[in-house]
Design a protein around this motif. Sequence first.
Motif, mmCIF file in Angstrom:
data_model
loop_
_atom_site.group_PDB
_atom_site.id
_atom_site.type_symbol
_atom_site.label_atom_id
_atom_site.label_comp_id
_atom_site.label_asym_id
_atom_site.label_seq_id
_atom_site.Cartn_x
_atom_site.Cartn_y
_atom_site.Cartn_z
ATOM 1 N N PHE A 19 -52.049 31.455 -61.489
ATOM 2 C CA PHE A 19 -51.742 30.016 -61.343
ATOM 3 C C PHE A 19 -51.834 29.504 -59.902
ATOM 4 C CE2 PHE A 19 -47.859 32.574 -61.527
ATOM 5 C CZ PHE A 19 -47.311 32.302 -60.287
ATOM 6 N N SER A 36 -45.604 33.546 -72.989
ATOM 7 C CA SER A 36 -46.630 33.198 -72.004
ATOM 8 C C SER A 36 -46.082 32.326 -70.869
ATOM 9 C CB SER A 36 -47.788 32.445 -72.665
ATOM 10 O OG SER A 36 -48.554 33.320 -73.465
ATOM 11 N N LEU A 37 -44.844 31.846 -71.008
ATOM 12 C CA LEU A 37 -44.270 31.015 -69.945
ATOM 13 C C LEU A 37 -43.330 31.812 -69.044
ATOM 14 C CD1 LEU A 37 -43.463 27.652 -71.812
ATOM 15 C CD2 LEU A 37 -45.570 28.362 -70.666
ATOM 16 N N THR A 79 -51.820 25.325 -75.913
ATOM 17 C CA THR A 79 -52.445 26.144 -74.882
ATOM 18 C C THR A 79 -53.030 27.458 -75.382
ATOM 19 O OG1 THR A 79 -50.176 26.785 -74.376
ATOM 20 C CG2 THR A 79 -51.211 25.215 -72.897
ATOM 21 N N GLY A 80 -52.481 28.016 -76.480
ATOM 22 C CA GLY A 80 -53.015 29.301 -76.936
ATOM 23 C C GLY A 80 -52.513 29.702 -78.311
ATOM 24 N N SER A 90 -47.197 27.322 -76.534
ATOM 25 C CA SER A 90 -48.090 26.191 -76.804
ATOM 26 C C SER A 90 -47.372 24.977 -77.355
ATOM 27 C CB SER A 90 -49.118 26.583 -77.866
ATOM 28 O OG SER A 90 -49.964 27.566 -77.383
ATOM 29 N N ASN A 115 -52.515 36.045 -71.446
ATOM 30 C CA ASN A 115 -53.699 35.208 -71.624
ATOM 31 C C ASN A 115 -54.585 35.117 -70.384
ATOM 32 O OD1 ASN A 115 -53.328 34.584 -74.335
ATOM 33 N ND2 ASN A 115 -51.870 32.949 -73.842
ATOM 34 N N GLU A 170 -48.989 29.777 -80.318
ATOM 35 C CA GLU A 170 -47.917 30.539 -79.648
ATOM 36 C C GLU A 170 -46.722 29.648 -79.342
ATOM 37 O OE1 GLU A 170 -48.968 32.566 -75.995
ATOM 38 O OE2 GLU A 170 -51.029 32.642 -76.640
ATOM 39 N N GLY A 220 -46.140 29.063 -64.259
ATOM 40 C CA GLY A 220 -46.443 29.096 -62.830
ATOM 41 C C GLY A 220 -47.005 27.773 -62.328
ATOM 42 N N GLY A 221 -47.428 26.923 -63.243
ATOM 43 C CA GLY A 221 -47.808 25.565 -62.875
ATOM 44 C C GLY A 221 -49.271 25.367 -62.518
ATOM 45 N N GLY A 222 -50.125 26.367 -62.763
ATOM 46 C CA GLY A 222 -51.554 26.164 -62.507
ATOM 47 C C GLY A 222 -52.131 25.111 -63.441
#
Length: 343
Positions: free
Chosen positions: A153, A237-238, A311-312, A287, A85, A284, A185-187
């Motif tokens: 991130f 995505s995580l 989130t997506g 998400s 993403n 997703e 990544g925590g962004g």
Amino acid sequence: MTSSPKSAATLTLSDILSARRVLRGQADATPMVPSAKMSAHLGQEFLLKLETTQPIGAFKLRGALNAIANLPPDTAGVTCCSTGNHGRGVAHAARARGMRAVVCMSALVPQAKVDGIRALGAEVRICGTSQDEAEAESQRLAQAENLAVISPFDDPHVIAGQGTIGIEMMEARPDLDLILVPLSGGGLAAGVALAVKTVNPRTRVIGVSMDRGAAMHLSLAAGHPVAVTEVASLADSLGGGIGMDNAFSFALCRRHLDATILVTEAEIRDAMQALFFEDRMVAEGASVVGLAAALAGKLPPLRGPVGTILTGRNLDMDQFLGIMAGRDIPLGDLTLKGRAYAP
Ligand SMILES: *Cc1c(COP(=O)(O)O)cnc(C)c1O
């Protein structure tokens, strides 16, 4: 162009407000809607912030647009590593500026995400089987081809961009007691928590990850960034580490997150099903980890409304249809046993 914060301590709400001006009309003002099913389940209103409605189908456009807007005007092009993403956000934002974009990804990234990025006109490089390998390739390219690196991130402008979600949520619902943020990544968590805690320190912010390869969770517990082994997950995505030389997102998550929660693959599957069958929404695995934590009874005692960020929605359709049909789902070395949805 605004000045760049040099450390996590100097990133403030004003950076997030600057980002908000950059994003206006392009990647902001996503809806926040209640989930009837989840609200009934929790006995508290449960709100879904729909970043799934972004033009690229995920929140990452916010950070990418803000980072690219803050590059020197003579920048020839950009490169990044991505679980899918972020690359899509960077490709979209770069194209809008007529800039070259090269996205480096590991072979773990679903084909649907790779195709989506190519369709936006970016060059794609598949390198190795981990985010770390993709990261190394993007650093090499930056040197060799004079491109600016945009971290997914660990970049103050990316964090400020994602933080605009926190402002929008608090403006819409200042009474939120708890915000559940999908955490990799925590962004996203760093930006949202910084915004939320500055506006109202009493609103709690909790990061949620899958229980295998939860890099930020393990790093926060250790007190320093730790490396993780990446494995296949419904929450693809995580995946990935937080970087051993993390400069921003780790410190901000450590300062502002109230806690972290981990969820299993089965809990993620159940949440994807609940969201689809009850709220008629597609999202997703990454998400729905906030929903998964709530459904699994993993939240602390609640004092008011809860919000989470969807989130997506950039998922693999075959996998999604299999999950909804209750079929077994192959996940790398293991198979997630199928289960038909039962309310
Ligand atoms: C990137 C991403 C996340 C996590 O964001 P971080 O800033 O890396 O913590 C969550 N959900 C989706 C869909 C993402 O693409």
